[in-house]
Design a protein around this motif. Structure first.
Motif, PDB file in Angstrom:
ATOM      1  N   ALA A 115      25.589  61.565   2.126  1.00 25.57           N
ATOM      2  CA  ALA A 115      25.358  62.662   1.175  1.00 25.57           C
ATOM      3  C   ALA A 115      24.342  62.304   0.105  1.00 25.57           C
ATOM      4  CB  ALA A 115      26.677  63.102   0.543  1.00 25.57           C
ATOM      5  N   PRO A 116      24.440  61.150  -0.571  1.00 20.40           N
ATOM      6  CA  PRO A 116      23.432  60.849  -1.580  1.00 20.40           C
ATOM      7  C   PRO A 116      22.046  60.616  -0.994  1.00 20.40           C
ATOM      8  CG  PRO A 116      24.971  59.016  -1.342  1.00 20.40           C
ATOM      9  CD  PRO A 116      25.539  60.171  -0.587  1.00 20.40           C
ATOM     10  N   LEU A 117      21.974  59.959   0.145  1.00 26.39           N
ATOM     11  CA  LEU A 117      20.657  59.717   0.740  1.00 26.39           C
ATOM     12  C   LEU A 117      20.024  61.022   1.211  1.00 26.39           C
ATOM     13  CD1 LEU A 117      21.400  56.456   2.765  1.00 26.39           C
ATOM     14  CD2 LEU A 117      20.039  56.663   0.660  1.00 26.39           C
ATOM     15  N   ILE A 122      18.961  52.463   4.940  1.00 28.89           N
ATOM     16  CA  ILE A 122      18.882  53.910   4.741  1.00 28.89           C
ATOM     17  C   ILE A 122      19.011  54.699   6.052  1.00 28.89           C
ATOM     18  CG2 ILE A 122      17.408  55.789   3.917  1.00 28.89           C
ATOM     19  CD1 ILE A 122      16.494  53.954   1.663  1.00 28.89           C
ATOM     20  N   PRO A 123      18.336  54.306   7.149  1.00 26.14           N
ATOM     21  CA  PRO A 123      18.544  55.052   8.396  1.00 26.14           C
ATOM     22  C   PRO A 123      19.996  55.031   8.862  1.00 26.14           C
ATOM     23  CG  PRO A 123      16.608  53.639   8.576  1.00 26.14           C
ATOM     24  CD  PRO A 123      17.299  53.264   7.297  1.00 26.14           C
ATOM     25  N   LEU A 124      20.725  53.958   8.542  1.00 30.24           N
ATOM     26  CA  LEU A 124      22.125  53.885   8.951  1.00 30.24           C
ATOM     27  C   LEU A 124      22.938  54.952   8.231  1.00 30.24           C
ATOM     28  CD1 LEU A 124      22.546  49.999   8.891  1.00 30.24           C
ATOM     29  CD2 LEU A 124      21.729  51.464  10.741  1.00 30.24           C
ATOM     30  N   ASP A 142      12.028  56.540  10.547  1.00 27.60           N
ATOM     31  CA  ASP A 142      13.102  55.554  10.573  1.00 27.60           C
ATOM     32  C   ASP A 142      12.460  54.191  10.806  1.00 27.60           C
ATOM     33  OD1 ASP A 142      15.088  53.782  11.530  1.00 27.60           O
ATOM     34  OD2 ASP A 142      16.270  55.404  12.388  1.00 27.60           O
ATOM     35  N   THR A 143      12.550  53.288   9.835  1.00 26.04           N
ATOM     36  CA  THR A 143      11.839  52.017   9.969  1.00 26.04           C
ATOM     37  C   THR A 143      12.499  51.075  10.966  1.00 26.04           C
ATOM     38  OG1 THR A 143      12.957  51.237   7.944  1.00 26.04           O
ATOM     39  CG2 THR A 143      10.724  52.106   7.711  1.00 26.04           C
ATOM     40  N   ILE A 144      13.773  51.276  11.283  1.00 22.79           N
ATOM     41  CA  ILE A 144      14.381  50.489  12.362  1.00 22.79           C
ATOM     42  C   ILE A 144      13.757  50.882  13.695  1.00 22.79           C
ATOM     43  CG2 ILE A 144      16.505  50.042  13.647  1.00 22.79           C
ATOM     44  CD1 ILE A 144      18.045  50.246  11.055  1.00 22.79           C
TER      45      ILE A 144
END
Length: 235
Positions: free
Chosen positions: A178-180, A202-204, A218-220
């Motif tokens: 929710a916050p992200l 962050i992607p998680l 998504d940097t992953i």
């Protein structure tokens, strides 16, 4: 495709991000059988000192721990190194100067991911750690490619982004969505054509809820695609 080469993954920053990188590398690799996948060694060492603290508040230098991992991957016979931690790339030049192995740069991979998503210019939102933002790891490289980079305010970093990143590191992944998502939507409302998820936690968090209605880099996944391109070049 030619035979895949051995990839080294310098992980543990955080552990879930490194493990997720291994999963995404596997899922994104074009393969029909075990032998089509990329031989990979994961060095997951969560003892690496905090990168943001090292840059912003005089914390312990992570470079010796990073190099310990690189030496282990060298000894294991790896041909290149991927580091699924954005802030660790603040030591990219120092690491690259001390190893013969090429290190795949996560920011360059993210920039290529924007192009893959069809975003070639204009304002780009960036969510990352305070350390990554302070070192301008993304701003300088993306601006050199013609993008304008929009970042959260200091208040938003303290209230939204850093607590969510810390939540993922503490295995409270679902709570981080929710916050992200709120922060990403705010950046899009300010004109961002896409949002770069410039911290591998962050992607998680973002993947724990409904997809966002605009492109996200998504940097992953971006680093996984760069690793696949290195290990199994077309030809």
């Amino acid at each position: 495709m030619t035979e895949a080469r051995m990839l080294g993954v310098l992980g543990g920053m955080g552990p879930l991000a490194g493990a997720t990188f291994m999963q995404r590398l596997t899922l994104l690799t074009p393969a029909q059988r075990d032998q089509d996948h990329i031989p990979t060694i994961l060095w997951s060492d969560p003892r690496v000192p905090d990168r943001t603290a090292a840059r912003l508040s005089g914390g312990e230098d992570p470079l010796p721990a990073l190099m310990r991992g690189i030496r282990g991957l060298e000894a294991a016979g790896c041909g290149a190194i991927a580091i699924p931690c954005n802030t660790a790339h603040g030591w990219f030049e120092a690491m690259q100067a001390q190893t013969r192995l090429p290190i795949l740069h996560i920011v360059e991979a993210a920039a290529d991911e924007l192009l893959r998503l069809g975003v070639t210019q204009g304002p780009i939102g960036l969510m990352a750690t305070k350390g990554t933002l302070a070192m301008r790891l993304y701003q300088d490289r993306l601006e050199s490619r013609g993008f304008e980079v929009l970042v959260p305010s200091a208040e938003e970093m303290d209230r939204i982004v850093m607590p969510a990143i810390d939540g993922v590191k503490a295995n409270r992944v679902a709570e981080a969505y929710a916050p992200l998502a709120e922060m990403a939507v705010a950046l899009a409302a300010r004109g961002a054509r896409a949002v770069v998820l410039g911290c591998t936690e962050i992607p998680l968090g973002i993947s724990a809820g409904p997809p966002l209605p605009f492109p996200v880099a998504d940097t992953i996944d971006a680093l996984a695609r760069a690793a696949i391109a290195w290990a199994k070049p077309a030809g």
